[in-house]
Structure formats: C-alpha cells, structure tokens
Design a protein around this motif. Sequence first.
Motif, short mmCIF file in Angstrom:
data_model
loop_
_atom_site.label_atom_id
_atom_site.label_comp_id
_atom_site.label_asym_id
_atom_site.label_seq_id
_atom_site.Cartn_x
_atom_site.Cartn_y
_atom_site.Cartn_z
N LEU A 176 0.83 -1.20 0.00
CA LEU A 176 0.00 0.00 0.00
C LEU A 176 0.87 1.26 0.00
CD1 LEU A 176 -2.78 -0.99 2.57
CD2 LEU A 176 -3.06 -0.74 0.10
N ARG A 177 1.96 1.21 0.74
CA ARG A 177 2.82 2.39 0.89
C ARG A 177 3.72 2.60 -0.32
NH1 ARG A 177 5.05 0.63 5.04
NH2 ARG A 177 7.01 -0.17 4.13
N GLU A 178 4.24 1.52 -0.89
CA GLU A 178 5.26 1.65 -1.93
C GLU A 178 4.73 1.49 -3.35
OE1 GLU A 178 8.38 -1.09 -1.01
OE2 GLU A 178 8.77 -0.24 0.98
N THR A 179 3.74 0.63 -3.54
CA THR A 179 3.19 0.38 -4.88
C THR A 179 1.87 1.12 -5.07
OG1 THR A 179 4.22 -1.79 -4.88
CG2 THR A 179 2.50 -1.40 -6.52
N GLY A 180 1.06 1.14 -4.03
CA GLY A 180 -0.20 1.85 -4.09
C GLY A 180 -1.28 1.08 -4.83
N VAL A 181 -2.47 1.68 -4.85
CA VAL A 181 -3.64 1.10 -5.50
C VAL A 181 -4.25 2.15 -6.43
CG1 VAL A 181 -5.94 0.14 -5.13
CG2 VAL A 181 -4.08 -0.45 -3.56
N VAL A 182 -4.64 1.72 -7.61
CA VAL A 182 -5.24 2.62 -8.60
C VAL A 182 -6.73 2.73 -8.35
CG1 VAL A 182 -5.70 3.01 -11.05
CG2 VAL A 182 -3.46 2.13 -10.31
N PHE A 183 -7.21 3.97 -8.22
CA PHE A 183 -8.64 4.24 -8.05
C PHE A 183 -9.13 5.03 -9.26
CE2 PHE A 183 -7.16 3.36 -3.81
CZ PHE A 183 -8.23 2.72 -3.19
N HIS A 184 -9.98 4.41 -10.07
CA HIS A 184 -10.47 5.05 -11.30
C HIS A 184 -11.72 5.89 -11.01
CE1 HIS A 184 -7.73 2.88 -13.97
NE2 HIS A 184 -7.96 1.79 -13.27
N ASN A 185 -11.56 6.89 -10.14
CA ASN A 185 -12.69 7.73 -9.77
C ASN A 185 -12.16 9.00 -9.10
OD1 ASN A 185 -14.63 8.56 -7.36
ND2 ASN A 185 -15.92 7.69 -8.98
N GLU A 186 -12.55 10.15 -9.65
CA GLU A 186 -12.00 11.41 -9.15
C GLU A 186 -12.46 11.72 -7.73
OE1 GLU A 186 -9.69 13.42 -10.28
OE2 GLU A 186 -9.37 11.94 -11.86
N GLU A 187 -13.71 11.39 -7.41
CA GLU A 187 -14.18 11.67 -6.05
C GLU A 187 -13.39 10.87 -5.03
OE1 GLU A 187 -18.31 11.87 -3.39
OE2 GLU A 187 -18.39 11.17 -5.47
N ALA A 188 -13.13 9.60 -5.33
CA ALA A 188 -12.34 8.78 -4.43
C ALA A 188 -10.94 9.37 -4.25
CB ALA A 188 -12.25 7.36 -4.96
N ILE A 189 -10.33 9.79 -5.34
CA ILE A 189 -8.98 10.37 -5.27
C ILE A 189 -8.98 11.64 -4.42
CG2 ILE A 189 -7.21 11.53 -6.64
CD1 ILE A 189 -7.77 9.44 -8.83
N GLU A 190 -10.02 12.46 -4.58
CA GLU A 190 -10.11 13.70 -3.79
C GLU A 190 -10.28 13.39 -2.31
OE1 GLU A 190 -9.50 16.81 -4.70
OE2 GLU A 190 -8.91 15.87 -6.60
N VAL A 191 -11.01 12.33 -1.99
CA VAL A 191 -11.16 11.93 -0.59
C VAL A 191 -9.80 11.59 0.00
CG1 VAL A 191 -12.07 10.12 0.94
CG2 VAL A 191 -13.55 11.15 -0.78
N PHE A 192 -9.01 10.82 -0.72
CA PHE A 192 -7.68 10.45 -0.23
C PHE A 192 -6.79 11.69 -0.08
CE2 PHE A 192 -8.67 6.06 -1.77
CZ PHE A 192 -8.35 5.40 -0.60
N LYS A 193 -6.81 12.58 -1.07
CA LYS A 193 -5.99 13.79 -0.99
C LYS A 193 -6.36 14.63 0.22
CE LYS A 193 -4.95 14.49 -5.93
NZ LYS A 193 -5.19 15.38 -7.10
N LYS A 194 -7.66 14.74 0.46
CA LYS A 194 -8.16 15.55 1.58
C LYS A 194 -7.60 15.05 2.91
CE LYS A 194 -12.48 16.79 3.92
NZ LYS A 194 -13.96 16.61 3.90
N HIS A 195 -7.35 13.73 2.98
CA HIS A 195 -6.87 13.14 4.23
C HIS A 195 -5.37 12.89 4.20
CE1 HIS A 195 -11.22 12.42 4.62
NE2 HIS A 195 -10.98 12.45 5.92
N GLY A 196 -4.67 13.53 3.28
CA GLY A 196 -3.22 13.55 3.32
C GLY A 196 -2.51 12.43 2.59
N ALA A 197 -3.23 11.61 1.85
CA ALA A 197 -2.57 10.53 1.12
C ALA A 197 -1.82 11.07 -0.09
CB ALA A 197 -3.60 9.50 0.67
#
Length: 476
Positions: free
Chosen positions: A26-47
């Motif tokens: 999770l930390r080094e390779t990560g997971v692809v999320f094909h959805n802008e709202e999901a990505i914004e949620v992660f960004k909002k929480h510092g990912a």
Amino acid sequence: MALKSRLEVLTKDDLVRVHEATLKILRETGVVFHNEEAIEVFKKHGARVENKTVFITRELVDQALATAPRTFRMRARNDKYSVTVGEGFLIQPNVGPVYIQDLVKGRREATLEDYANIQKLCQASDVVDLVGTIPVDPSDVKSSDKYLLMMYEALKNTEKPVIGFCANTQQVRQQLDMVEMTMGTPGFLLENHCTAVLVNSLSPLAYAPDTLETMIEYAKRNQVILLAPCIMAGVSGPISLLGTAVLQNTETIAGLVLVQLVNPGTPLVYATASTSGYMKEATYAAGSPEAMLINTASLQMGLDYYHLPVRTMSGITHSKTVDCQAGYETMQSLLMGMLSGAQMSVQSLGVLDAIMTTSYEKFIIDEELIRRVRRISQGIDTSDEALAVDVIQEIGHTGTYLSHISTFEKFRSLWTPTISDWGNYSDWKNAGSEDVVIKANRKYQHILQNAPETLLDSETDKALLEFIEKARAHQS
C-alpha cells in the motif's frame, strides 16, 4: 455449544507478516482508483497521489480499522428477519450466474421471472438470511432497467434484508431510495443498516469506476459494503496461495480505508472470493480445495487480526449438473467455509458450472447441506447431564435405550434430513425409486405455487412502480 476450534492455516506470526506485507504494498506500490471523487477523498486526508495511484500509509489503515464496526445489525422490513452480521453463519443468494437450470426445461438463459422465483424460494427458506443480489442475471430486460426491476422483485417477494447491485451513482441512489420507501420513513437508512452491496476490486491492485461510485454512495447512506476481491492464483494473482491471500488482503484494506474516510463507522464486511486458476485453460477453478485454503488465510486476517465481520464464497462447484461431483465439491467448500469461521456465505444456493448457472433443484439440495453444516458448527453438548452416566448405569447390561425417558425427552433434537432419503431400500423402491433431484424438483415447484403474489402493501407497491417509471423516463 459450539465447535471448540476453527480451521487455521496461518500462525499468529504469519498474520503479522501478511499485514506488514500489505502495508508495504500500500505504501510503496499503491492502488489505482479510477474515480475522481475517491482520489479527492484520499488527498483531503493527506494521502500521496500520483495520477490515479493512491499510496496509503499505516496511519490511514489504523484509523480506518479503528472506526470499522466489528458487528452490526441489518434491519429487515419484517423485523423478525433482522440479523446481526458478525455472528453465526448467514446465507445470502448467489452472485453472477447467467443461466437457470431445472429438470423440465434444462439449462437456459435466465429471465426476470426466474429472478423473482429465486427471491420467493429465499423468502420461504429457513436457511437463507439475506435476499436480493444477482442469483441469476435476467436476459429479457434492458440493462438500463435491470437494477430497478430486480430490486422491485426482491422487495416485492421478500421481507428479509436485501442486497443491491453495483452500478453508477444515479442507479445506486435509486436502489437505495427504493429500499427506503419500503421501510416507510424518509432518512431511515442514515440511522439503520437495511441493505448491502457486493463489490469486487479490479485485480491486481485497482478499483473500477462503477465499483467506486457504488462504494461511495453506500458509505454516504451508512449502508453495508461487502468487499470481495475475486482473484485467481496464477492468473490475476500470484501462483502461491499465500501471495494471493496477501493481494486479496491488500485490495480489501485499500477499499476499507476509502469507505471509512467517506463515512467513519460505515459497516464493511471483509469478504473473500478468490480461488486458484485452472492452469490447463487459464480459467476459473470452482472445485479446487486450494480456493478455500486461500480464503481460510484471509478469513483469519479478517477475524483474528482486524476484528471485522467476514464472509466467504462457499458451496461452489465446477460440475455442470446435479451429480456426485456437484455434491462433494459443494460440501467441500461449504464445510471449509464454516470451519474457517466465516460469518456469511455466498454461492451456496444451487450453483453449478463455476457460478455460471443456478439450478432450482440444487437450491433445495443445498439448503439441506447448509442445515448439515450449521448442525456441525454447533458441536456437541459437553454438560454433566450429557455424560449420561446415570442413564448408562440404570440401563446396565441388558436394557434398551429406545424406550428410556431420556430418549423420549431428547430424540426430537437429533438432526434429520429434509430432502435426502433415510428410509429402507424396499420402501424407497416401492415408492418409485426416486432420485433426490426429482424430489427437489417437486419441492421447489410446490414452494413457488404457494408463494404469495406480493409481500408489499398496495400503497407501497404502487409507489415503487411509479418510482420505476419516473426513473425510466429520466433515462430516456
């Protein structure tokens, strides 16, 4: 009384190793999320996010695990069917079969009528706890209408907690609205868990757009998410069983983090649906003992390490008909699922041909297999009374237990079959030498003939039909 131990394939140290491997990926390779709202949620929480790849920290995982409930109540329209998820061994309908099969008409593409029939069988069943989902995929309705009509048939023909369908945002909202209409109170879903949805990650290490839209909408409405990576070892996951369990765990934890970020406390079930690949054809292997070994490892992670409700896929077979192979492969995974501690099971009601087909007759037979497994899960009474020393001494050397009062008091508690034949050969032959499949055919038809026309009151039924028509008009 219950079994004293579970089937386990990982040690406590192994659980830590799987978790640490998950965090590394999770930390080094990560997971692809094909959805802008999901990505914004992660960004909002510092990912950290690169394009659509989200890198998830240990802190975000710990935070998500702290808010995910260990057990929760699912409310049914008729409260006597409400269930607690995270306890017992709950049964839900199949997910994914395209074909329906019976003795009379053979194997054929399923219709909406078949879908409704399965819901009626689920309502009548004493082993089925949840309804809805996609036990067969109707071929006679437009794809744009399908989710509306299937939800209507589930709500019309059942009163148990319902499982919806993965779809786009608008379609998911409409499903949730329909469920809420039957509960009778606007806003009821925000305060009560009434419906669930199964979602699969896009292995390896990704989530598809509709999946994410579904997860986000269910989380916003505080409804249940059954998160089940469906990985084939050697095809969409590592050939090693432990490696596929690690990948399955990684995708599940990534989805868990998103759901808890959207709405902390959203109920999520750690579900498993992976198997080994059939490497001779690079396809899905439904009858493999290795499938449940993979899932047993994951069930241990969900239960013992993360303390989440767990669900598994058990009852599957690659057999094309209701034969000996269907019996032993079904019982293999069903029994292993229960022994591994699964608290919910899917693909357990009539599945054939690697989840391509649902058989009406096997549905009835599988009900009995589930009853057998549930009885096994209860173990034996180990009380002082159950030692029966006084009874043994009273009967002595020449007496009989058949007429003893202890037998009369307890004999009705012994398990007996509902479709299998335990009579003697002569009686069976004189009665026509019927195969169990013939008996199952007769029984399912009897259930359908006696099923009520609807379980909705007329006002709610009318409101749902009007809702569907408005939704259709909006689509066009």
